[in-house]
Design an enzyme around this catalytic site. Structure first.
Site, PDB file in Angstrom:
ATOM      1  N   PRO A 152       0.814  -1.230   0.000  1.00  0.00           N
ATOM      2  CA  PRO A 152       0.000   0.000   0.000  1.00  0.00           C
ATOM      3  C   PRO A 152       0.845   1.276   0.000  1.00  0.00           C
ATOM      4  O   PRO A 152       0.297   2.372  -0.121  1.00  0.00           O
ATOM      5  CB  PRO A 152      -0.800  -0.115   1.294  1.00  0.00           C
TER       6      PRO A 152
ATOM      7  N   THR B 152       0.654  -5.806   2.946  1.00  0.00           N
ATOM      8  CA  THR B 152       1.940  -5.785   3.649  1.00  0.00           C
ATOM      9  C   THR B 152       2.036  -4.555   4.550  1.00  0.00           C
ATOM     10  O   THR B 152       1.573  -3.466   4.193  1.00  0.00           O
ATOM     11  CB  THR B 152       3.116  -5.802   2.656  1.00  0.00           C
ATOM     12  N   GLU B 153       2.649  -4.739   5.700  1.00  0.00           N
ATOM     13  CA  GLU B 153       2.727  -3.672   6.703  1.00  0.00           C
ATOM     14  C   GLU B 153       4.141  -3.136   6.890  1.00  0.00           C
ATOM     15  O   GLU B 153       4.321  -2.077   7.487  1.00  0.00           O
ATOM     16  CB  GLU B 153       2.188  -4.201   8.038  1.00  0.00           C
TER      17      GLU B 153
ATOM     18  N   ASN C 264       9.806  -6.604   3.778  1.00  0.00           N
ATOM     19  CA  ASN C 264      10.007  -8.061   3.881  1.00  0.00           C
ATOM     20  C   ASN C 264       8.831  -8.798   4.514  1.00  0.00           C
ATOM     21  O   ASN C 264       8.969  -9.962   4.882  1.00  0.00           O
ATOM     22  CB  ASN C 264      11.303  -8.390   4.642  1.00  0.00           C
TER      23      ASN C 264
ATOM     24  N   GLY D  53       5.578  -2.311  -7.207  1.00  0.00           N
ATOM     25  CA  GLY D  53       6.624  -2.092  -8.196  1.00  0.00           C
ATOM     26  C   GLY D  53       7.640  -3.220  -8.215  1.00  0.00           C
ATOM     27  O   GLY D  53       7.397  -4.320  -7.709  1.00  0.00           O
ATOM     28  N   ASP D  54       8.813  -2.925  -8.789  1.00  0.00           N
ATOM     29  CA  ASP D  54       9.863  -3.927  -8.894  1.00  0.00           C
ATOM     30  C   ASP D  54      10.354  -4.386  -7.531  1.00  0.00           C
ATOM     31  O   ASP D  54      10.749  -5.542  -7.349  1.00  0.00           O
ATOM     32  CB  ASP D  54      11.046  -3.365  -9.708  1.00  0.00           C
ATOM     33  N   GLY D  55      10.333  -3.483  -6.549  1.00  0.00           N
ATOM     34  CA  GLY D  55      10.763  -3.855  -5.197  1.00  0.00           C
ATOM     35  C   GLY D  55       9.842  -4.892  -4.580  1.00  0.00           C
ATOM     36  O   GLY D  55      10.300  -5.832  -3.919  1.00  0.00           O
TER      37      GLY D  55
ATOM     38  N   ARG E  67      13.946  10.005  -1.131  1.00  0.00           N
ATOM     39  CA  ARG E  67      12.665   9.365  -1.408  1.00  0.00           C
ATOM     40  C   ARG E  67      11.494  10.336  -1.306  1.00  0.00           C
ATOM     41  O   ARG E  67      10.439  10.114  -1.916  1.00  0.00           O
ATOM     42  CB  ARG E  67      12.446   8.180  -0.457  1.00  0.00           C
TER      43      ARG E  67
ATOM     44  N   ASP F 234      18.447  -4.873  -9.074  1.00  0.00           N
ATOM     45  CA  ASP F 234      17.004  -4.740  -9.301  1.00  0.00           C
ATOM     46  C   ASP F 234      16.399  -3.631  -8.453  1.00  0.00           C
ATOM     47  O   ASP F 234      15.304  -3.758  -7.897  1.00  0.00           O
ATOM     48  CB  ASP F 234      16.268  -6.054  -9.007  1.00  0.00           C
TER      49      ASP F 234
END
Length: 501
Positions: free
Chosen positions: A96, A127-128, A131, A153-155, A261, A457
């Site tokens: 999110p 996801t919070e 990982n 995204g890619d991450g 960021r 990546d």
């Protein structure tokens, strides 16, 4: 096939078939209005638009007799049931926070209704923290799912990939820290719903970053094998990579952008311009083994497309090898080639790395599943020449024809920076060697730059000395590769007809 509006739709591209209530489809039925009672069913199917975009369209068929309508519905549903590659149950992870923080909204508005229409059941995890998905994949029963979908995204994709591959290796008793281990292929497909700042992997495997298009590829059960590179340092596993491993220019951009960021996606433009002006280059040694098992060259004009014959040939070889040797690793006898020099950028790509800004990518002839990576070495040159190299990524020119840019197709490689070599040879002289070497090679303000960072990546790796090995078709995506343009197909068909005449 079903005939709809003067076009044929393969059964494999039908999304769903549903009975339609008469009062919901009263308009535009023309002469059927004279009938006392009508029965209808609607076929939802994939409609292909320009630029690889897919949309869900529908057509309604009207029947006078109820039993005839039911027969059609039953027959079409039975044909859909025979499509064994289609997923029935999916595990969905939604980030999110990534990109513009639209992941949850994109999934609920554009993707979930399509999954529901196709009768796909889903378990959704929001996801919070970092990982979260990776850790969760080590705990849940992944084998009850037909695939794992990541919204982000890619991450986010990288996190799901690491969790899924890591879980498979753990369950198979494979030590990921062994750089020469033969990893077990992951047959649980991953679907990517693009919702991030960068969606390079989705763009390079589907041809467009569009949530609806990706959702439809998942629904019809597409399958695209993908090579994965493992990255190690001193017999310790660091990361997996499927797109770009970049040292120097792209590593410096990522490291600088991570501090900004708050700027959003614009941070990449700012850091890229700043890194270009700094013009740092790094000295080191690269050793690699050529990928003699695969066909083609990094300088080919032919790109990897849907049904690529080179990837299919390597898929067949891989199946025969696994059948003959099982999980036993056969160490290659090929000689290692060594290159020493000063580099502005060292890039290893396992796919073209195409994106909207670079339509053909860093290496247009790279293949998705041939068991190799294209190693691109950009040697020390002037700012103007390096700018020429960067500009070529935005147009249709050959990406690797500039004299200071060398490219090799490899199955594994190692890199050691000059500073690491000095550390190993004489720890006491590091300070003197570093000062002398880098004051000659860099402007006075850059004397403290001794090592770059690896961009794996889109994530940073602090270890400059790494060992990389390509694992052929280690994982699979809900994709089919980039399809040829319809105009190209029409031209080839016309050419074939002319030859026959």
């Amino acid at each position: 096939c079903v005939h709809t509006e003067n076009c044929f739709v393969p059964i494999s591209e039908i999304v769903a078939v549903e009975e339609t209530e008469f009062n919901k489809k009263q308009r535009n039925i023309g002469r059927w209005q004279k009938m006392a009672k009508l029965h209808a069913f609607t076929v939802y199917y994939v409609k292909k638009a320009r630029n690889h975009r897919w949309r869900c369209s529908d057509v309604t068929f009207w029947c006078v007799e109820e039993h005839l309508c039911n027969q059609w519905i039953q027959a079409l549903k039975e044909l859909l049931e025979m499509q064994k590659s289609r997923p029935k149950q999916l595990l969905v992870y939604i980030n999110p926070y990534g990109g513009k923080r639209q992941g949850k909204s994109i999934y609920e508005r554009k993707v979930a209704p399509l999954f529901s229409l196709a009768s796909i059941s889903t378990d959704v995890v929001i996801t919070e923290h970092a990982n979260h998905a990776k850790d969760n994949l080590f705990e849940v029963n992944i084998y009850k799912y037909d695939g794992v979908v990541c919204v982000g995204g890619d991450g986010m994709f990288s996190e799901v990939m690491h969790g899924l591959i890591g879980r498979i290796q753990k369950d198979s008793g494979i030590d990921q820290n062994n750089p020469k281990a033969s990893l077990v292929q992951c047959n649980i497909r991953i679907g990517i719903i693009p919702a991030g700042s960068t969606d390079c992997i989705c763009y390079s495997t589907v041809g467009i970053s569009d949530p609806v298009t990706s959702a439809l590829h998942i629904i019809v059960g597409d399958c695209q094998p993908l090579d994965v590179s493992s990255v190690h340092h001193n017999n310790t596993f660091l990361k997996y990579s499927v797109s770009l491993l970049g040292y120097g220019f792209y590593g410096d951009i990522l490291k600088d952008s991570e501090k900004k960021r708050w700027m959003g996606p614009m941070r990449y433009d700012y850091s890229g311009f700043k890194t270009f002006l700094s013009h740092h280059y790094y000295e080191g040694t690269i050793a690699y083994q050529p990928a003699k098992h695969t066909h083609g060259s990094p300088r080919d004009k032919e790109s990897c497309r849907t049904g690529c014959h080179i990837c299919k040939k390597n898929e067949k070889q891989l199946a025969e090898q696994n059948k003959e040797h099982g999980l036993k690793h056969e160490e290659g006898e090929e000689e290692w080639k060594v290159i020493k020099g000063k580099f502005l950028a060292i890039n290893a790509v396992s796919m073209s790395c195409a994106c909207p800004r670079s339509p053909k990518g860093l290496s247009p002839a790279a293949h998705l599943a041939d068991g190799s990576a294209d190693l691109i070495l950009v040697r020390k040159c002037s700012r103007f020449d390096f700018l020429r190299y960067l500009v070529r990524h935005t147009n249709q020119d050959d990406q690797v024809c500039i004299p200071f840019d060398n490219v090799y197709r490899v199955k594994c490689f190692q890199f050691t920076s000059k500073l690491s070599e000095d550390n190993e040879s004489n720890v006491m002289d590091v300070g003197k060697k570093r000062f002398g070497q880098f004051c000659r090679d860099h402007p006075a303000c850059c004397c403290n730059i001794v090592n770059s960072t690896w961009n794996c990546d889109g994530e940073t790796l602090d270890s400059s000395a790494i060992e990389v090995r390509v694992h052929c078709q280690l994982m699979k995506l809900f994709a089919r590769g980039i399809e040829e343009n319809c105009k190209d197909e029409a031209a080839r068909s016309q050419s074939s007809i002319e030859q026959l005449l």
